[in-house]
Design a protein around this motif. Structure first.
Motif, mmCIF file in Angstrom:
data_model
loop_
_atom_site.group_PDB
_atom_site.id
_atom_site.type_symbol
_atom_site.label_atom_id
_atom_site.label_comp_id
_atom_site.label_asym_id
_atom_site.label_seq_id
_atom_site.Cartn_x
_atom_site.Cartn_y
_atom_site.Cartn_z
ATOM 1 N N VAL A 103 0.862 -1.183 0.000
ATOM 2 C CA VAL A 103 0.000 0.000 0.000
ATOM 3 C C VAL A 103 0.896 1.229 0.000
ATOM 4 C CG1 VAL A 103 -1.753 1.290 1.264
ATOM 5 C CG2 VAL A 103 -1.843 -1.205 1.205
ATOM 6 N N VAL A 104 0.755 2.066 -1.021
ATOM 7 C CA VAL A 104 1.605 3.252 -1.190
ATOM 8 C C VAL A 104 0.777 4.504 -0.918
ATOM 9 C CG1 VAL A 104 3.058 4.562 -2.784
ATOM 10 C CG2 VAL A 104 3.032 2.067 -2.887
ATOM 11 N N THR A 105 1.293 5.390 -0.088
ATOM 12 C CA THR A 105 0.695 6.699 0.172
ATOM 13 C C THR A 105 1.782 7.757 0.038
ATOM 14 O OG1 THR A 105 1.094 6.503 2.559
ATOM 15 C CG2 THR A 105 -1.050 5.767 1.737
ATOM 16 N N GLY A 106 1.379 9.005 -0.234
ATOM 17 C CA GLY A 106 2.371 10.055 -0.398
ATOM 18 C C GLY A 106 1.760 11.442 -0.410
ATOM 19 N N TYR A 107 2.639 12.443 -0.436
ATOM 20 C CA TYR A 107 2.241 13.857 -0.440
ATOM 21 C C TYR A 107 3.124 14.598 -1.425
ATOM 22 C CZ TYR A 107 1.178 18.589 1.175
ATOM 23 O OH TYR A 107 0.790 19.908 1.219
ATOM 24 N N LEU A 108 2.494 15.399 -2.274
ATOM 25 C CA LEU A 108 3.197 16.192 -3.276
ATOM 26 C C LEU A 108 2.764 17.642 -3.154
ATOM 27 C CD1 LEU A 108 4.960 16.586 -5.813
ATOM 28 C CD2 LEU A 108 2.977 15.906 -7.191
ATOM 29 N N SER A 109 3.722 18.534 -2.899
ATOM 30 C CA SER A 109 3.448 19.968 -2.779
ATOM 31 C C SER A 109 4.077 20.683 -3.964
ATOM 32 C CB SER A 109 4.007 20.518 -1.467
ATOM 33 O OG SER A 109 3.820 21.924 -1.388
ATOM 34 N N MET A 110 3.269 21.515 -4.656
ATOM 35 C CA MET A 110 3.737 22.190 -5.871
ATOM 36 C C MET A 110 3.332 23.656 -5.857
ATOM 37 S SD MET A 110 3.001 19.356 -8.848
ATOM 38 C CE MET A 110 3.881 20.414 -10.000
ATOM 39 N N VAL A 111 4.070 24.457 -6.643
ATOM 40 C CA VAL A 111 3.780 25.875 -6.835
ATOM 41 C C VAL A 111 3.386 26.079 -8.294
ATOM 42 C CG1 VAL A 111 4.731 28.208 -6.837
ATOM 43 C CG2 VAL A 111 5.312 26.633 -4.996
ATOM 44 N N ALA A 112 2.265 26.754 -8.501
ATOM 45 C CA ALA A 112 1.768 27.042 -9.849
ATOM 46 C C ALA A 112 1.204 28.454 -9.874
ATOM 47 C CB ALA A 112 0.705 26.027 -10.265
ATOM 48 N N ASP A 113 1.291 29.104 -11.045
ATOM 49 C CA ASP A 113 0.765 30.467 -11.163
ATOM 50 C C ASP A 113 -0.741 30.501 -10.936
ATOM 51 O OD1 ASP A 113 3.302 31.423 -11.708
ATOM 52 O OD2 ASP A 113 3.087 31.155 -13.877
ATOM 53 N N ASP A 114 -1.436 29.477 -11.402
ATOM 54 C CA ASP A 114 -2.881 29.379 -11.218
ATOM 55 C C ASP A 114 -3.200 28.030 -10.576
ATOM 56 O OD1 ASP A 114 -5.611 29.406 -11.276
ATOM 57 O OD2 ASP A 114 -5.798 29.958 -13.398
ATOM 58 N N PRO A 115 -3.253 27.952 -9.247
ATOM 59 C CA PRO A 115 -3.478 26.655 -8.597
ATOM 60 C C PRO A 115 -4.804 25.994 -8.970
ATOM 61 C CG PRO A 115 -2.659 28.266 -7.014
ATOM 62 C CD PRO A 115 -3.000 29.019 -8.270
ATOM 63 N N LEU A 116 -5.845 26.779 -9.221
ATOM 64 C CA LEU A 116 -7.142 26.188 -9.556
ATOM 65 C C LEU A 116 -7.090 25.514 -10.929
ATOM 66 C CD1 LEU A 116 -9.543 28.994 -8.275
ATOM 67 C CD2 LEU A 116 -8.446 27.130 -7.018
ATOM 68 N N ARG A 117 -6.491 26.187 -11.886
ATOM 69 C CA ARG A 117 -6.369 25.600 -13.224
ATOM 70 C C ARG A 117 -5.421 24.401 -13.196
ATOM 71 N NH1 ARG A 117 -3.206 26.546 -17.927
ATOM 72 N NH2 ARG A 117 -4.375 26.105 -19.857
ATOM 73 N N ALA A 118 -4.349 24.496 -12.402
ATOM 74 C CA ALA A 118 -3.418 23.371 -12.282
ATOM 75 C C ALA A 118 -4.114 22.149 -11.687
ATOM 76 C CB ALA A 118 -2.225 23.771 -11.424
ATOM 77 N N ALA A 119 -5.044 22.367 -10.755
ATOM 78 C CA ALA A 119 -5.787 21.249 -10.170
ATOM 79 C C ALA A 119 -6.664 20.574 -11.218
ATOM 80 C CB ALA A 119 -6.632 21.740 -9.006
ATOM 81 N N ASP A 120 -7.301 21.359 -12.070
ATOM 82 C CA ASP A 120 -8.121 20.779 -13.133
ATOM 83 C C ASP A 120 -7.274 19.957 -14.105
ATOM 84 O OD1 ASP A 120 -10.403 21.917 -12.063
ATOM 85 O OD2 ASP A 120 -10.231 23.740 -13.279
ATOM 86 N N ARG A 121 -6.102 20.493 -14.454
ATOM 87 C CA ARG A 121 -5.225 19.766 -15.370
ATOM 88 C C ARG A 121 -4.689 18.485 -14.718
ATOM 89 N NH1 ARG A 121 -0.894 23.927 -17.592
ATOM 90 N NH2 ARG A 121 -0.301 22.061 -18.773
ATOM 91 N N ALA A 122 -4.364 18.565 -13.427
ATOM 92 C CA ALA A 122 -3.894 17.370 -12.723
ATOM 93 C C ALA A 122 -4.994 16.314 -12.665
ATOM 94 C CB ALA A 122 -3.433 17.740 -11.316
ATOM 95 N N ARG A 123 -6.222 16.755 -12.493
ATOM 96 C CA ARG A 123 -7.335 15.808 -12.477
ATOM 97 C C ARG A 123 -7.442 15.081 -13.812
ATOM 98 N NH1 ARG A 123 -13.549 17.225 -10.642
ATOM 99 N NH2 ARG A 123 -14.394 15.114 -10.894
ATOM 100 N N GLY A 124 -7.266 15.807 -14.904
ATOM 101 C CA GLY A 124 -7.307 15.170 -16.213
ATOM 102 C C GLY A 124 -6.187 14.157 -16.398
ATOM 103 N N VAL A 125 -4.994 14.488 -15.910
ATOM 104 C CA VAL A 125 -3.865 13.557 -16.018
ATOM 105 C C VAL A 125 -4.144 12.287 -15.224
ATOM 106 C CG1 VAL A 125 -1.443 13.222 -15.387
ATOM 107 C CG2 VAL A 125 -2.165 15.362 -16.451
ATOM 108 N N ILE A 126 -4.687 12.437 -14.027
ATOM 109 C CA ILE A 126 -4.957 11.277 -13.158
ATOM 110 C C ILE A 126 -6.037 10.391 -13.761
ATOM 111 C CG2 ILE A 126 -5.861 10.616 -10.900
ATOM 112 C CD1 ILE A 126 -4.535 13.242 -9.851
ATOM 113 N N GLU A 127 -7.108 10.992 -14.245
ATOM 114 C CA GLU A 127 -8.182 10.197 -14.832
ATOM 115 C C GLU A 127 -7.739 9.529 -16.129
ATOM 116 O OE1 GLU A 127 -11.389 12.926 -15.208
ATOM 117 O OE2 GLU A 127 -12.016 12.756 -13.095
ATOM 118 N N GLN A 128 -6.877 10.184 -16.891
ATOM 119 C CA GLN A 128 -6.374 9.583 -18.111
ATOM 120 C C GLN A 128 -5.507 8.363 -17.805
ATOM 121 O OE1 GLN A 128 -4.209 12.307 -20.582
ATOM 122 N NE2 GLN A 128 -4.044 10.882 -22.309
ATOM 123 N N ALA A 129 -4.854 8.362 -16.655
ATOM 124 C CA ALA A 129 -4.030 7.228 -16.249
ATOM 125 C C ALA A 129 -4.855 6.093 -15.650
ATOM 126 C CB ALA A 129 -2.978 7.682 -15.240
#
Length: 294
Positions: free
Chosen positions: A66-92
């Protein structure tokens, strides 16, 4: 005699099932032997060739992790970055178990956070794609080996399933109401235990199949400052912290000032009342009349 025989069979099945369910210590020595012991490939034999309910695929080295983790990132637009990350995760092939978005306001910077469930076999590639959406501040992961738990659950499920199958066969051969009631009572108990163990095994299999990652996005302004690496950098950081502390102290004093004035007025009023009460309680001086002249 028939009732005694059926009761003996039911008790025998109960002893077999309880022995398998309570032999956790025996599973630590390479698995529990059920209906023929371990299979040639090292897994638990399912008895009769039936697959184990809820069995999860093992990792490449034969372990369930069982793998768990935490990733902290800096982005100019955190809300848009969250939407893009969601697309990457669902695509995987993953999913989101939670998402939080906080737009920029007068009191806070914009930020977002995702609770992502990512297929374990695609975790590294998916994290690489997510990391391309901003600047990584920190990344940490941990792995928990649950192979012994899954092996034990598989064996207990297999044993309970065999017990349930035998009890169902006995129902057809019951000739009296007492026999039928005894068999159905034992069957209901084992089916409930089987459902509980199967739910536990399915949950554990989901934890093994999908890594749980918490992904947080913040703006550059909201990201923590890097610690100083030299003497003058430490002096500047300390001076900035002092000014910040003084500023917050002044703000706190300004917020408390109206209350302090109000409390001072209440104190003055209370003191005035106490003085008036004490003055009224003082005994009045008595005037002595001189004796009459004879």
């Amino acid at each position: 005699m028939r009732l005694a025989a059926v009761a003996a069979v039911v008790l025998a099945l109960a002893g077999c099932t309880s022995g398998s369910g309570g032999s956790d210590s025996g599973s630590s020595g390479g698995g529990i032997a059920v209906d023929g012991g371990k299979a040639p490939d090292g897994g638990v034999a399912s008895g009769g060739g039936q697959p184990v309910v809820g069995e999860a695929p093992e990792s490449a080295d034969g372990r369930d992790v069982v793998v768990t983790g935490y990733l902290s990132m800096v982005a100019d637009d955190p809300l848009r970055a969250a939407d893009r990350a969601r697309g990457v995760i669902e695509q995987a092939g993953g999913r989101l178990d939670g998402i939080t978005k906080e737009p920029k306001s007068e009191y806070q910077d914009a930020s977002s956070q995702l609770i992502a469930r990512i297929p374990s076999e695609r975790l590294d590639d998916t994290l690489d794609d997510v990391e391309a959406l901003g600047s990584v501040q920190s990344l940490s992961t941990s792995a928990n080996d649950v192979t012994q738990q899954t092996t034990d659950l598989d064996a207990r499920i297999t044993s309970l399933q065999s017990s349930v199958d035998r009890l169902r066969q006995l129902i057809g051969s019951a000739t009296t109401t007492a026999d039928l009631i005894a068999i159905e009572t034992a069957l209901s108990e084992r089916e409930a235990n089987l459902e509980s163990l199967t739910a536990q095994r399915d949950y554990l299999a989901d934890q093994v199949d999908y890594a749980t990652m918490t992904i947080a996005f913040t703006t550059p302004a909201g990201a923590p400052d890097a610690p100083p690496t030299d003497f003058w950098g430490a002096v500047v950081a300390g001076f900035s912290a002092l000014l910040s502390a003084l500023g917050w102290t002044l703000i706190a004093i300004g917020a408390a000032l109206p209350w302090l004035v109000f409390l001072a007025l209440l104190g003055a009023l209370a003191l005035l009342i106490i003085r008036l009460v004490r003055r009224n309680r003082r005994p009045k001086p008595t005037i002595e009349t001189p004796p009459a002249a004879s």
